[in-house]
Enzyme design. Structure first.
Site, PDB file in Angstrom:
ATOM      1  N   GLN A  31       0.822  -1.205   0.000  1.00 39.30           N
ATOM      2  CA  GLN A  31       0.000   0.000   0.000  1.00 39.30           C
ATOM      3  C   GLN A  31       0.861   1.262   0.000  1.00 39.30           C
ATOM      4  O   GLN A  31       2.062   1.211   0.244  1.00 39.30           O
ATOM      5  CB  GLN A  31      -0.911  -0.007   1.239  1.00 39.30           C
ATOM      6  CG  GLN A  31      -0.146  -0.205   2.537  1.00 39.30           C
ATOM      7  CD  GLN A  31      -0.952  -0.897   3.615  1.00 39.30           C
ATOM      8  OE1 GLN A  31      -2.136  -1.158   3.478  1.00 39.30           O
ATOM      9  NE2 GLN A  31      -0.302  -1.196   4.727  1.00 39.30           N
ATOM     10  N   HIS A  62      -8.190   4.630  19.914  1.00 35.41           N
ATOM     11  CA  HIS A  62      -7.355   3.666  20.635  1.00 35.41           C
ATOM     12  C   HIS A  62      -7.869   3.379  22.041  1.00 35.41           C
ATOM     13  O   HIS A  62      -7.771   2.242  22.516  1.00 35.41           O
ATOM     14  CB  HIS A  62      -5.902   4.156  20.665  1.00 35.41           C
ATOM     15  CG  HIS A  62      -5.262   4.150  19.318  1.00 35.41           C
ATOM     16  ND1 HIS A  62      -4.629   5.240  18.768  1.00 35.41           N
ATOM     17  CD2 HIS A  62      -5.182   3.167  18.376  1.00 35.41           C
ATOM     18  CE1 HIS A  62      -4.179   4.930  17.566  1.00 35.41           C
ATOM     19  NE2 HIS A  62      -4.504   3.683  17.301  1.00 35.41           N
ATOM     20  N   ASP A 156      -7.377  -4.418  14.775  1.00 36.79           N
ATOM     21  CA  ASP A 156      -7.188  -2.983  14.528  1.00 36.79           C
ATOM     22  C   ASP A 156      -6.736  -2.829  13.079  1.00 36.79           C
ATOM     23  O   ASP A 156      -5.573  -2.575  12.789  1.00 36.79           O
ATOM     24  CB  ASP A 156      -6.139  -2.451  15.514  1.00 36.79           C
ATOM     25  CG  ASP A 156      -5.880  -0.968  15.351  1.00 36.79           C
ATOM     26  OD1 ASP A 156      -6.538  -0.339  14.509  1.00 36.79           O
ATOM     27  OD2 ASP A 156      -4.996  -0.452  16.063  1.00 36.79           O
ATOM     28  N   SER A 157      -7.676  -3.020  12.175  1.00 34.55           N
ATOM     29  CA  SER A 157      -7.332  -3.161  10.759  1.00 34.55           C
ATOM     30  C   SER A 157      -7.727  -1.945   9.939  1.00 34.55           C
ATOM     31  O   SER A 157      -8.473  -1.076  10.389  1.00 34.55           O
ATOM     32  CB  SER A 157      -8.043  -4.387  10.181  1.00 34.55           C
ATOM     33  OG  SER A 157      -9.438  -4.174  10.158  1.00 34.55           O
TER      34      SER A 157
END
EC number: 2.5.1.16
Length: 283
Positions: A31, A62, A156-157
């Site tokens: 990416q 978070h 946590d994608s």
């Protein structure tokens, strides 16, 4: 000449931030990664032109992806973080002394390296002695993990396109169920309910989790730089209900200083707007 970062939320909606400087641009095998500096949001990191984290509002995401499951089960000792290359989720987890092990699996090492250099507000605890970093595919890591080896899995994608796509699949969720302990919890970011594309993915993910986990809930937070500002998280568990089993007193005794999460927000985040409830009830 003014420089602006502009992100397309839909064909008809765009979100822009005035930028002082383009600090980093690079392309990994997976990416494109960029870091910008701005007056309003401080430094911020984007992946493939999509906002991931800003200095100004990162704490919301978070704290909510971490403290909600932790306050539901304060006995969590072994944690798996899938993604989370900026390090913010690990930072929040590291604040709990009872956690013995944090495995973080990030497919793209460049995300971690760039975050260490530019996003130290998030990456500051990646060198905690309890943290092990694995630069590999999260889907395969979970598939190969032993049964009942983690108390908490945090996915946590990125969005369910490109490298993050497999992290929203039924097979992946089944493997997560298998490697969680009997009191295990899975939490993931579940997109926004507001714009059609995000809402479609949110409904798909929620439906899959409900088919696999006895307890599956959705909670929310307000994150200004994410599409619509209204963001959802999925909470799935074998036994523990995040509302009924919230350990308010136990969590408050830890005296953790937070900026967004508190015990009232924990409860309130599960009180969803009517249109979201109806979406989640759709077959």
């Amino acid at each position: 000449m003014e420089l602006w970062y502009t992100e397309e939320w839909t064909e008809n909606v765009r979100f822009s931030i005035k930028v002082n400087k383009h600090l980093f641009e690079g392309k990994s095998q997976f990416q494109r990664i960029d870091v910008f500096d701005s007056d309003e949001f401080g430094k911020f990191l984007t992946i493939d032109g999509l906002m991931m984290v800003t200095y100004k509002d990162e704490f919301i995401y978070h704290e909510m992806i971490t403290h909600v499951p932790m306050a539901t089960n304060l006995n969590i000792k072994k944690v798996l973080v899938i993604g989370g290359g900026d390090g913010g989720t690990v930072r929040e987890l590291s604040r709990y002394p009872q956690i013995e092990k944090i495995d973080m699996v990030e497919i793209d090492k460049m995300v971690v390296d760039v975050s260490k250099e530019y996003m130290d507000i998030c990456s500051c605890k990646l060198d905690d002695k309890r943290v092990s970093l694995y630069f590999e595919d999260g889907v395969n890591f979970v598939k190969c993990a032993h049964d009942k080896s983690y108390d908490l899995i945090i996915v946590d994608s990125t969005d369910p396109i490109g490298p993050g796509e497999g992290l929203f699949s039924t097979d992946f969720y089944k493997d997560c169920y298998r490697i969680l302990t009997d009191d295990g919890i899975l939490v993931n970011q579940s997109e926004s309910p507001y714009f059609d594309f995000n809402a479609k993915e949110m409904k798909r993910a929620n439906k899959k989790l409900k088919q696999i986990f006895p307890i599956s809930e959705v909670y929310q937070a307000h994150i200004p730089t994410y599409p619509s500002g209204h963001w959802l998280f999925g909470f799935a568990s074998k036994k523990l209900n995040p509302v009924k089993n919230q350990d308010r007193n136990g969590w408050e005794k830890l005296s953790l200083k937070t900026k967004y999460y508190n015990s009232d927000i924990h409860l309130g985040s599960f009180m969803l707007p009517q249109y979201v409830k109806e979406m989640l009830d759709e077959e």
